[in-house]
Design a protein around this motif. Structure first.
Motif, PDB file in Angstrom:
ATOM      1  N   ARG A 242       0.830  -1.207   0.000  1.00  0.00           N
ATOM      2  CA  ARG A 242       0.000   0.000   0.000  1.00  0.00           C
ATOM      3  C   ARG A 242       0.867   1.261   0.000  1.00  0.00           C
ATOM      4  N   PHE A 243       1.996   1.204   0.664  1.00  0.00           N
ATOM      5  CA  PHE A 243       2.902   2.347   0.696  1.00  0.00           C
ATOM      6  C   PHE A 243       3.260   2.777  -0.720  1.00  0.00           C
ATOM      7  N   HIS A 244       3.585   1.818  -1.577  1.00  0.00           N
ATOM      8  CA  HIS A 244       4.006   2.164  -2.935  1.00  0.00           C
ATOM      9  C   HIS A 244       2.831   2.533  -3.831  1.00  0.00           C
ATOM     10  N   VAL A 245       1.631   2.121  -3.464  1.00  0.00           N
ATOM     11  CA  VAL A 245       0.441   2.595  -4.170  1.00  0.00           C
ATOM     12  C   VAL A 245       0.179   4.053  -3.813  1.00  0.00           C
ATOM     13  N   LEU A 246       0.301   4.363  -2.538  1.00  0.00           N
ATOM     14  CA  LEU A 246       0.079   5.729  -2.071  1.00  0.00           C
ATOM     15  C   LEU A 246       1.193   6.675  -2.490  1.00  0.00           C
ATOM     16  N   ASP A 247       2.378   6.138  -2.719  1.00  0.00           N
ATOM     17  CA  ASP A 247       3.578   6.953  -2.921  1.00  0.00           C
ATOM     18  C   ASP A 247       4.402   6.367  -4.074  1.00  0.00           C
ATOM     19  N   PRO A 248       3.869   6.359  -5.280  1.00  0.00           N
ATOM     20  CA  PRO A 248       4.562   5.672  -6.387  1.00  0.00           C
ATOM     21  C   PRO A 248       5.884   6.344  -6.760  1.00  0.00           C
TER      22      PRO A 248
END
Length: 308
Positions: free
Chosen positions: A142-148
């Motif tokens: 989710r971190f990388h979805v929120l912060d690509p």
């Protein structure tokens, strides 16, 4: 986020080693390593002449104001790196579960710093064990979805099951992190616990710091090491010697390591960080030099790079 590509060797002159301390403002450093009577706005710029990175521990306890972050962006050079900790409300209270809103708020707050906040640290409590790895896997995805593509993650675990060689917990942790291009932070307190404490600061550190086996494996091209020494300079320098060839190898592999040097009282930490950099640079001459320190009257007992 796909797994990060393996690092590639780089040519001489492009090798970067980041070193720093647990904070950038400490009264004991003024007049010792930094100029005397620094104002609040002068402390970070002065520290950045000694080290090229710093741990952002303050965000673990509470979020700074947007104006404070904007000031940090204005006061720090573009090559400087902060490694901010995710707030404990996310890691310790919510235990990484259903934290999209809090994570987005944290990342948006750091946005003015740009690449200077390249790596985000996730420090997990000792009770966060193998049964919580599903929550960790969901969080890093989710971190990388929120912060690509903006920030990297480095995770520090303290449950002993993750340090058992060849255990399922260790293998699963490695897979969770490598699948998302995250790294496993090393906290090396071996030197601290090598002999009984001899000062009040060391006794306090003995009570508060984790005592765990050391792993020396980089899972990504941005490994992070937190080294905890003693208030005795010689003991600290002797204790980090096993790290010199490890960090040198990482550099030659094309990685960009960050090494933070702690001691119980942290009085000599800025110069110790520079000494670590100097010793690695002796092994890998292509490492880019640190900036020239801000002028300050060095006392007779200050650490000297040539002593060891």
């Amino acid at each position: 986020m796909p797994t990060a590509p393996p690092p590639q060797p780089r040519s001489v002159g492009t090798v970067e080693l980041r070193v720093g301390c647990a904070m950038w403002a400490y009264r004991a450093w003024q007049g010792r390593f930094l100029p005397e009577r620094l104002s609040r706005d002068e402390q970070l710029p002065a520290y950045a002449t000694w080290c090229n990175a710093v741990e952002g521990n303050t965000t673990f306890y509470g979020l700074p104001s947007p104006a404070t972050v904007a000031a940090w962006a204005e006061q720090s050079p573009p090559w400087f790196r902060f490694v901010f900790k995710v707030p404990r409300t996310i890691t310790h209270e919510r235990r990484l579960r259903q934290v999209d809103d809090e994570t987005r708020r944290f990342l948006d707050l750091l946005a003015p710093l740009g690449e200077r906040a390249e790596t985000i640290s996730v420090q997990l409590p000792p009770s966060f064990g193998p049964g919580d790895l599903g929550a960790l896997a969901t969080f890093v995805r989710r971190f990388h979805v929120l912060d690509p593509g903006r920030h990297r993650l480095a995770v520090e675990v303290r449950h002993r099951a993750f340090f058992e060689e060849c255990s399922v917990a260790r293998r699963t942790l490695r897979r969770v992190l490598t699948d998302e291009g995250a790294d496993w932070i090393t906290f090396d307190s071996t030197t601290l616990f090598a002999s009984p404490p001899v000062s009040e600061a060391e006794r306090e550190a003995w009570q508060q710091k984790p005592r765990l086996p050391v792993h020396r494996e980089a899972l990504s091209d941005r490994p992070v090491v937190r080294f905890m020494g003693r208030d005795d300079v010689a003991a600290t320098v002797a204790g980090w010697q096993p790290w010199i060839p490890v960090v040198a190898r990482w550099l030659l592999e094309g990685r960009v390591p960050t090494v933070f040097v702690h001691t119980p009282d942290n009085v000599d930490a800025p110069q110790l960080a520079r000494l670590f950099h100097h010793q690695v640079r002796t092994a890998v001459p292509g490492v880019a030099p640190l900036p020239s320190p801000a002028a300050a009257p060095a006392p007779a007992d200050a650490v000297q790079e040539t002593l060891f």
